[in-house]
Design a protein around this motif. Structure first.
Motif, PDB file in Angstrom:
ATOM      1  N   TRP A  59       0.841  -1.200   0.000  1.00 11.69           N
ATOM      2  CA  TRP A  59       0.000   0.000   0.000  1.00 11.69           C
ATOM      3  C   TRP A  59       0.876   1.249   0.000  1.00 11.69           C
ATOM      4  N   PRO A  60       0.438   2.294  -0.702  1.00 12.01           N
ATOM      5  CA  PRO A  60       1.196   3.545  -0.641  1.00 12.01           C
ATOM      6  C   PRO A  60       1.142   4.127   0.773  1.00 12.01           C
ATOM      7  N   THR A  61       2.163   4.874   1.106  1.00  6.21           N
ATOM      8  CA  THR A  61       2.301   5.399   2.474  1.00  6.21           C
ATOM      9  C   THR A  61       1.090   6.185   2.963  1.00  6.21           C
ATOM     10  N   GLN A  65      -0.919   4.843   6.174  1.00  5.68           N
ATOM     11  CA  GLN A  65      -0.914   5.656   7.397  1.00  5.68           C
ATOM     12  C   GLN A  65      -2.337   6.021   7.827  1.00  5.68           C
ATOM     13  N   ALA A  66      -3.191   6.315   6.868  1.00  2.61           N
ATOM     14  CA  ALA A  66      -4.577   6.651   7.207  1.00  2.61           C
ATOM     15  C   ALA A  66      -5.276   5.469   7.867  1.00  2.61           C
ATOM     16  N   ILE A  67      -5.082   4.279   7.316  1.00  2.00           N
ATOM     17  CA  ILE A  67      -5.719   3.084   7.895  1.00  2.00           C
ATOM     18  C   ILE A  67      -5.135   2.781   9.267  1.00  2.00           C
ATOM     19  N   VAL A  68      -3.824   2.914   9.402  1.00  2.00           N
ATOM     20  CA  VAL A  68      -3.175   2.647  10.692  1.00  2.00           C
ATOM     21  C   VAL A  68      -3.666   3.636  11.754  1.00  2.00           C
ATOM     22  N   VAL A  69      -3.728   4.916  11.404  1.00  2.65           N
ATOM     23  CA  VAL A  69      -4.197   5.922  12.365  1.00  2.65           C
ATOM     24  C   VAL A  69      -5.652   5.657  12.747  1.00  2.65           C
ATOM     25  N   LEU A  70      -6.488   5.307  11.753  1.00  2.00           N
ATOM     26  CA  LEU A  70      -7.883   4.985  12.043  1.00  2.00           C
ATOM     27  C   LEU A  70      -7.982   3.819  13.021  1.00  2.00           C
ATOM     28  N   LEU A  71      -7.213   2.779  12.765  1.00  6.92           N
ATOM     29  CA  LEU A  71      -7.245   1.614  13.657  1.00  6.92           C
ATOM     30  C   LEU A  71      -6.712   1.951  15.051  1.00  6.92           C
ATOM     31  N   LEU A 110     -17.949   1.214  13.020  1.00 10.01           N
ATOM     32  CA  LEU A 110     -17.386   2.269  12.178  1.00 10.01           C
ATOM     33  C   LEU A 110     -15.906   2.039  11.878  1.00 10.01           C
ATOM     34  N   VAL A 111     -15.155   1.623  12.870  1.00  9.25           N
ATOM     35  CA  VAL A 111     -13.723   1.369  12.661  1.00  9.25           C
ATOM     36  C   VAL A 111     -13.529   0.262  11.628  1.00  9.25           C
ATOM     37  N   VAL A 112     -14.251  -0.830  11.794  1.00  5.83           N
ATOM     38  CA  VAL A 112     -14.117  -1.947  10.854  1.00  5.83           C
ATOM     39  C   VAL A 112     -14.624  -1.541   9.471  1.00  5.83           C
ATOM     40  N   LEU A 113     -15.735  -0.830   9.415  1.00  2.00           N
ATOM     41  CA  LEU A 113     -16.302  -0.403   8.137  1.00  2.00           C
ATOM     42  C   LEU A 113     -15.338   0.487   7.356  1.00  2.00           C
ATOM     43  N   PHE A 114     -14.812   1.533   8.005  1.00  2.00           N
ATOM     44  CA  PHE A 114     -13.917   2.445   7.304  1.00  2.00           C
ATOM     45  C   PHE A 114     -12.566   1.801   6.983  1.00  2.00           C
ATOM     46  N   GLY A 115     -12.066   0.991   7.897  1.00  2.00           N
ATOM     47  CA  GLY A 115     -10.806   0.294   7.631  1.00  2.00           C
ATOM     48  C   GLY A 115     -10.942  -0.678   6.471  1.00  2.00           C
ATOM     49  N   ALA A 116     -12.019  -1.455   6.459  1.00  2.00           N
ATOM     50  CA  ALA A 116     -12.240  -2.406   5.378  1.00  2.00           C
ATOM     51  C   ALA A 116     -12.538  -1.691   4.064  1.00  2.00           C
ATOM     52  N   ALA A 117     -13.295  -0.593   4.127  1.00  2.00           N
ATOM     53  CA  ALA A 117     -13.606   0.160   2.904  1.00  2.00           C
ATOM     54  C   ALA A 117     -12.332   0.744   2.293  1.00  2.00           C
ATOM     55  N   GLY A 118     -11.442   1.263   3.128  1.00  2.00           N
ATOM     56  CA  GLY A 118     -10.177   1.790   2.621  1.00  2.00           C
ATOM     57  C   GLY A 118      -9.334   0.701   1.979  1.00  2.00           C
ATOM     58  N   ALA A 119      -9.239  -0.440   2.631  1.00  2.00           N
ATOM     59  CA  ALA A 119      -8.454  -1.546   2.081  1.00  2.00           C
ATOM     60  C   ALA A 119      -9.090  -2.080   0.801  1.00  2.00           C
ATOM     61  N   LEU A 120     -10.393  -2.248   0.805  1.00  2.00           N
ATOM     62  CA  LEU A 120     -11.094  -2.750  -0.369  1.00  2.00           C
ATOM     63  C   LEU A 120     -10.990  -1.762  -1.529  1.00  2.00           C
ATOM     64  N   GLY A 121     -11.126  -0.482  -1.217  1.00  2.00           N
ATOM     65  CA  GLY A 121     -11.009   0.529  -2.256  1.00  2.00           C
ATOM     66  C   GLY A 121      -9.659   0.476  -2.948  1.00  2.00           C
ATOM     67  N   PHE A 122      -8.615   0.280  -2.187  1.00  2.00           N
ATOM     68  CA  PHE A 122      -7.288   0.210  -2.800  1.00  2.00           C
ATOM     69  C   PHE A 122      -7.111  -1.080  -3.587  1.00  2.00           C
ATOM     70  N   MET A 123      -7.694  -2.167  -3.103  1.00  3.43           N
ATOM     71  CA  MET A 123      -7.568  -3.449  -3.820  1.00  3.43           C
ATOM     72  C   MET A 123      -8.298  -3.380  -5.163  1.00  3.43           C
ATOM     73  N   VAL A 124      -9.483  -2.752  -5.176  1.00  2.00           N
ATOM     74  CA  VAL A 124     -10.283  -2.679  -6.396  1.00  2.00           C
ATOM     75  C   VAL A 124      -9.719  -1.615  -7.347  1.00  2.00           C
ATOM     76  N   TRP A 125      -9.341  -0.466  -6.808  1.00  2.00           N
ATOM     77  CA  TRP A 125      -8.788   0.640  -7.612  1.00  2.00           C
ATOM     78  C   TRP A 125      -7.363   0.924  -7.129  1.00  2.00           C
ATOM     79  N   PRO A 126      -6.397   0.154  -7.572  1.00  2.00           N
ATOM     80  CA  PRO A 126      -5.027   0.322  -7.074  1.00  2.00           C
ATOM     81  C   PRO A 126      -4.407   1.677  -7.392  1.00  2.00           C
ATOM     82  N   GLY A 127      -4.958   2.429  -8.318  1.00  2.00           N
ATOM     83  CA  GLY A 127      -4.383   3.715  -8.663  1.00  2.00           C
ATOM     84  C   GLY A 127      -4.802   4.843  -7.737  1.00  2.00           C
ATOM     85  N   LEU A 128      -5.577   4.527  -6.684  1.00  2.00           N
ATOM     86  CA  LEU A 128      -6.039   5.588  -5.764  1.00  2.00           C
ATOM     87  C   LEU A 128      -4.884   6.273  -5.070  1.00  2.00           C
TER      88      LEU A 128
END
Length: 128
Positions: A59-61, A65-71, A110-128
């Motif tokens: 994952w790009p930094t 970092q956003a996912i780590v801080v959220l968690l 909310l934590v799981v939802l946003f964390g999973a959405a961020g990870a899924l978003g990057f997996m589906v659209w790697p250019g984000l």
């Protein structure tokens, strides 16, 4: 010299607001629930550490970092919330009041939802 049992009684009365001593089974069940929420908070924090360590090359930094801080914030909020929840339930037990509504489950969702959405978003659209 301070009488330790008296000092402990004053702290207990301040924190719990007096009331009658509840059935020990209820107090111990409340404590087990508190410990379960603490374990959940530690698992969320451990997930943040794992995401930061394992996903460095994937994952790009900024996203990582956003996912780590959220968690980390979510795990911290859960642990603080667990303490307040324990105290609120203990007070309700001592005063024969209804148990307070928990705010911990929505925080965890909310934590799981946003964390999973961020990870899924990057997996589906790697250019984000």
């Amino acid at each position: 010299m301070t009488d330790t049992p008296r000092a402990g009684f004053r702290v207990r009365r301040f924190l719990l607001g007096g009331g009658d001593e509840p059935d020990p089974r209820f107090t111990l069940a409340n404590e087990r629930t508190f410990l379960a929420w603490i374990r959940t908070a530690l698992a969320v924090i451990a997930t943040a550490v794992a995401a930061d360590t394992v996903m460095v090359s994937v994952w790009p930094t900024p996203l990582r970092q956003a996912i780590v801080v959220l968690l980390l914030l979510g795990g911290t909020a859960l642990s603080v919330g667990a303490g307040f929840r324990w105290l609120g339930v203990e007070r309700a037990l001592r005063h024969g009041a209804p148990l307070p509504l928990s705010s911990l489950a929505p925080i965890l969702v909310l934590v799981v939802l946003f964390g999973a959405a961020g990870a899924l978003g990057f997996m589906v659209w790697p250019g984000l």
